[in-house]
Design a protein around this motif. Structure first.
Motif, mmCIF file in Angstrom:
data_model
loop_
_atom_site.group_PDB
_atom_site.id
_atom_site.type_symbol
_atom_site.label_atom_id
_atom_site.label_comp_id
_atom_site.label_asym_id
_atom_site.label_seq_id
_atom_site.Cartn_x
_atom_site.Cartn_y
_atom_site.Cartn_z
ATOM 1 N N GLY A 18 -14.645 17.201 13.599
ATOM 2 C CA GLY A 18 -15.936 16.595 13.330
ATOM 3 C C GLY A 18 -15.830 15.275 12.590
ATOM 4 N N VAL A 19 -14.766 14.510 12.854
ATOM 5 C CA VAL A 19 -14.571 13.225 12.190
ATOM 6 C C VAL A 19 -14.375 12.130 13.243
ATOM 7 N N SER A 20 -14.296 10.895 12.794
ATOM 8 C CA SER A 20 -14.127 9.757 13.689
ATOM 9 C C SER A 20 -12.746 9.762 14.335
ATOM 10 N N PRO A 21 -12.657 9.549 15.662
ATOM 11 C CA PRO A 21 -11.351 9.464 16.324
ATOM 12 C C PRO A 21 -10.474 8.366 15.733
ATOM 13 N N LEU A 22 -11.094 7.229 15.384
ATOM 14 C CA LEU A 22 -10.325 6.130 14.802
ATOM 15 C C LEU A 22 -9.723 6.550 13.466
ATOM 16 N N MET A 23 -10.461 7.334 12.696
ATOM 17 C CA MET A 23 -9.954 7.819 11.408
ATOM 18 C C MET A 23 -8.733 8.711 11.616
ATOM 19 N N VAL A 24 -8.802 9.580 12.628
ATOM 20 C CA VAL A 24 -7.666 10.458 12.921
ATOM 21 C C VAL A 24 -6.455 9.627 13.339
ATOM 22 N N MET A 25 -6.657 8.662 14.224
ATOM 23 C CA MET A 25 -5.548 7.846 14.709
ATOM 24 C C MET A 25 -4.896 7.055 13.590
ATOM 25 N N GLN A 26 -5.689 6.595 12.639
ATOM 26 C CA GLN A 26 -5.146 5.782 11.556
ATOM 27 C C GLN A 26 -4.457 6.617 10.481
ATOM 28 N N ASN A 27 -4.644 7.927 10.532
ATOM 29 C CA ASN A 27 -4.050 8.785 9.503
ATOM 30 C C ASN A 27 -3.116 9.849 10.068
ATOM 31 N N LEU A 28 -2.820 9.770 11.349
ATOM 32 C CA LEU A 28 -1.896 10.701 11.983
ATOM 33 C C LEU A 28 -0.576 9.978 12.202
ATOM 34 N N TYR A 29 0.436 10.355 11.431
ATOM 35 C CA TYR A 29 1.729 9.688 11.476
ATOM 36 C C TYR A 29 2.740 10.526 12.253
ATOM 37 N N VAL A 30 3.730 9.839 12.809
ATOM 38 C CA VAL A 30 4.837 10.523 13.466
ATOM 39 C C VAL A 30 6.073 10.260 12.626
ATOM 40 N N VAL A 31 6.548 11.301 11.932
ATOM 41 C CA VAL A 31 7.695 11.178 11.039
ATOM 42 C C VAL A 31 8.810 12.082 11.546
ATOM 43 N N TYR A 32 9.971 11.505 11.857
ATOM 44 C CA TYR A 32 11.092 12.271 12.420
ATOM 45 C C TYR A 32 10.654 13.046 13.661
ATOM 46 N N GLY A 33 9.742 12.459 14.435
ATOM 47 C CA GLY A 33 9.298 13.088 15.670
ATOM 48 C C GLY A 33 8.210 14.127 15.492
ATOM 49 N N ASN A 34 7.736 14.346 14.254
ATOM 50 C CA ASN A 34 6.706 15.356 13.995
ATOM 51 C C ASN A 34 5.377 14.702 13.645
ATOM 52 N N PRO A 35 4.280 15.096 14.314
ATOM 53 C CA PRO A 35 2.966 14.578 13.927
ATOM 54 C C PRO A 35 2.582 15.137 12.568
ATOM 55 N N SER A 36 2.029 14.311 11.699
ATOM 56 C CA SER A 36 1.679 14.755 10.353
ATOM 57 C C SER A 36 0.556 13.896 9.796
ATOM 58 N N TRP A 37 -0.213 14.481 8.875
ATOM 59 C CA TRP A 37 -1.320 13.768 8.229
ATOM 60 C C TRP A 37 -0.830 13.036 6.988
ATOM 61 N N SER A 38 -1.564 12.012 6.587
ATOM 62 C CA SER A 38 -1.346 11.444 5.259
ATOM 63 C C SER A 38 -2.061 12.364 4.277
ATOM 64 N N SER A 39 -1.517 12.513 3.081
ATOM 65 C CA SER A 39 -2.124 13.391 2.085
ATOM 66 C C SER A 39 -3.519 12.927 1.714
ATOM 67 N N LYS A 40 -3.707 11.627 1.611
ATOM 68 C CA LYS A 40 -5.025 11.108 1.217
ATOM 69 C C LYS A 40 -6.092 11.466 2.245
ATOM 70 N N PHE A 41 -5.700 11.544 3.527
ATOM 71 C CA PHE A 41 -6.655 11.917 4.562
ATOM 72 C C PHE A 41 -7.063 13.380 4.428
ATOM 73 N N LEU A 42 -6.083 14.260 4.205
ATOM 74 C CA LEU A 42 -6.401 15.678 4.028
ATOM 75 C C LEU A 42 -7.303 15.890 2.813
ATOM 76 N N ILE A 43 -7.003 15.200 1.731
ATOM 77 C CA ILE A 43 -7.806 15.336 0.511
ATOM 78 C C ILE A 43 -9.227 14.849 0.759
ATOM 79 N N ALA A 44 -9.363 13.711 1.437
ATOM 80 C CA ALA A 44 -10.691 13.166 1.736
ATOM 81 C C ALA A 44 -11.475 14.109 2.645
ATOM 82 N N THR A 45 -10.803 14.688 3.647
ATOM 83 C CA THR A 45 -11.471 15.616 4.564
ATOM 84 C C THR A 45 -11.937 16.867 3.829
ATOM 85 N N PHE A 46 -11.109 17.386 2.926
ATOM 86 C CA PHE A 46 -11.469 18.550 2.126
ATOM 87 C C PHE A 46 -12.678 18.225 1.241
#
Length: 253
Positions: free
Chosen positions: A68-96
């Motif tokens: 239920g959030v903006s697609p652009l927000m997801v794209m800007q906060n979804l990182y690929v680290v060592y081949g694994n998709p992951s969120w930034s902590s600040k995004f999870l905190i903001a969503t909570f």
């Protein structure tokens, strides 16, 4: 009566035509059309640009719809680290904080700074019941025991307070509202725990370049505390420009 039924049918059809997701063929086609628009935009990260990354854009938009959030927000906060998709902590905190079920996350520090007992607990209040919910206490001793402080580029030693808050908040979200993270780890978690040492092997400059292009090292902006892409190592870059040489390298993947 027939007019009312016709209106209801039209509304149901309109709703179906506006759906995005994998529910039916129409929703899937809508999803692809929206993804194609983002895919051609220069304002989204490169992970979602270009024809070869259309699938990434589709998945990111479907995740945004479920959250239920903006697609652009997801794209800007979804990182690929060592081949694994992951969120930034600040995004999870903001969503909570914005989910409407809990108060904003607060933090409580305990122990003496500079000792293994120094730690942080994240807590919030469930609005419906008034019950206080909190995470486990994350300490510097825990970070050291888990090996988080020993990773290359780790900020646990230079920015311990921020890292303690990030990790405590992540634990709180995982135990109280796991649906928010959708099963993905944070970039900080993958950065701390996802690197696996592999046996050294001889590689060509072309293989080295390809490896560096696909293994995204994450760092932090020290002024604002956000996850950022690490700069290219000038030494590695110079080696990549010498096609006649091969070197013994150990990769962290």
């Amino acid at each position: 009566m027939s007019n009312v039924q016709t209106v209801n049918n039209n509304q149901a059809l309109a709703t179906k035509n506006e759906e995005l997701g994998f529910y039916n063929m129409q929703a899937f086609q809508n999803l692809q059309r929206v993804a194609n628009m983002f895919n051609k935009s220069s304002m989204v990260p490169e992970t979602f640009q270009g024809e070869k990354n259309l699938g990434n854009a589709v998945i990111a938009i479907e995740m945004a719809v479920r959250m239920g959030v903006s697609p652009l927000m997801v794209m800007q906060n979804l990182y690929v680290v060592y081949g694994n998709p992951s969120w930034s902590s600040k995004f999870l905190i903001a969503t909570f904080n914005q989910c409407g079920r809990f108060s904003s996350i607060k933090y409580k520090f305990t122990g003496k700074k500079g000792t293994p007992e120094y730690g942080c607990t994240a807590y919030a209040t469930e609005l419906k019941t008034g019950e206080k919910v909190e995470s486990i206490t994350v300490t510097m001793g825990m970070a050291e025991s888990e090996g988080w402080t020993n990773k290359k580029g780790s900020k646990w030693l230079t920015m311990p307070d921020l890292m303690l808050q990030y990790r405590a908040a992540t634990f709180l979200i995982r135990t109280v509202a796991p649906e928010i993270s959708m099963g993905l780890e944070t970039a900080e978690e993958v950065r701390d725990c996802g690197a696996i040492e592999v046996e050294a092997k001889t590689v060509s400059p072309e293989e080295e370049i390809a490896h560096n292009a696909n293994q995204i090292e994450m760092g932090f902006d020290e002024e604002i505390g956000e996850v950022i892409d690490a700069e290219v190592n000038p030494v590695e870059e110079s080696k990549a420009k010498e096609p006649e040489e091969q070197s013994e390298l150990t990769f962290n993947v």
